[in-house]
Design an enzyme around this catalytic site. Structure first.
Site, mmCIF file in Angstrom:
data_model
loop_
_atom_site.group_PDB
_atom_site.id
_atom_site.type_symbol
_atom_site.label_atom_id
_atom_site.label_comp_id
_atom_site.label_asym_id
_atom_site.label_seq_id
_atom_site.Cartn_x
_atom_site.Cartn_y
_atom_site.Cartn_z
ATOM 1 N N SER A 34 0.925 -1.328 0.009
ATOM 2 C CA SER A 34 -0.058 -0.031 0.054
ATOM 3 C C SER A 34 0.918 1.163 0.211
ATOM 4 O O SER A 34 2.088 1.260 0.129
ATOM 5 C CB SER A 34 -0.870 -0.098 1.367
ATOM 6 O OG SER A 34 -0.146 -0.148 2.325
ATOM 7 N N CYS A 35 0.166 2.269 -0.139
ATOM 8 C CA CYS A 35 0.924 3.690 -0.239
ATOM 9 C C CYS A 35 1.783 4.015 0.869
ATOM 10 O O CYS A 35 1.312 3.555 2.031
ATOM 11 C CB CYS A 35 -0.129 4.782 -0.253
ATOM 12 S SG CYS A 35 0.532 6.546 -0.671
ATOM 13 N N PRO A 36 3.039 4.288 0.673
ATOM 14 C CA PRO A 36 3.630 4.776 -0.506
ATOM 15 C C PRO A 36 4.488 3.519 -1.490
ATOM 16 O O PRO A 36 5.191 4.065 -2.289
ATOM 17 C CB PRO A 36 4.483 6.133 -0.085
ATOM 18 C CG PRO A 36 5.158 5.544 1.098
ATOM 19 C CD PRO A 36 3.851 4.823 1.637
#
Length: 81
Positions: A17-19
């Site tokens: 997941s981000c980032p």
């Protein structure tokens, strides 16, 4: 779709997941030669806007295409310099 591009490498960041999709994409694109295309496979829906925004704001890369299917987001990034 991969037949449309001369894919030099595929980066699998599914589950990240981000980032992390952007961080790993940047690291992988740095290893490519100018003109080569990196295919990025992600499961994070935010990667669509994150990778687009990163490519738009970063010199030396171009977002060639993006697609979504079967819960996998595909990004095609070309190194331009």
């Amino acid at each position: 779709m991969s037949s449309e591009y001369d894919i030099a490498e595929t980066l699998d960041v599914k589950g990240a997941s981000c980032p992390m999709p952007v961080v790993k994409t940047k690291g992988a694109i740095d290893d490519l030669a100018e003109g080569e295309v990196l295919e990025v496979l992600a499961t994070d829906p935010g990667s669509m806007s994150d990778i687009d925004g990163w490519a738009s704001g970063t010199g030396g890369v171009e977002l060639v295409d993006q697609s979504e299917g079967d819960d996998v987001y595909k990004h095609y990034v070309r190194k331009t310099e």
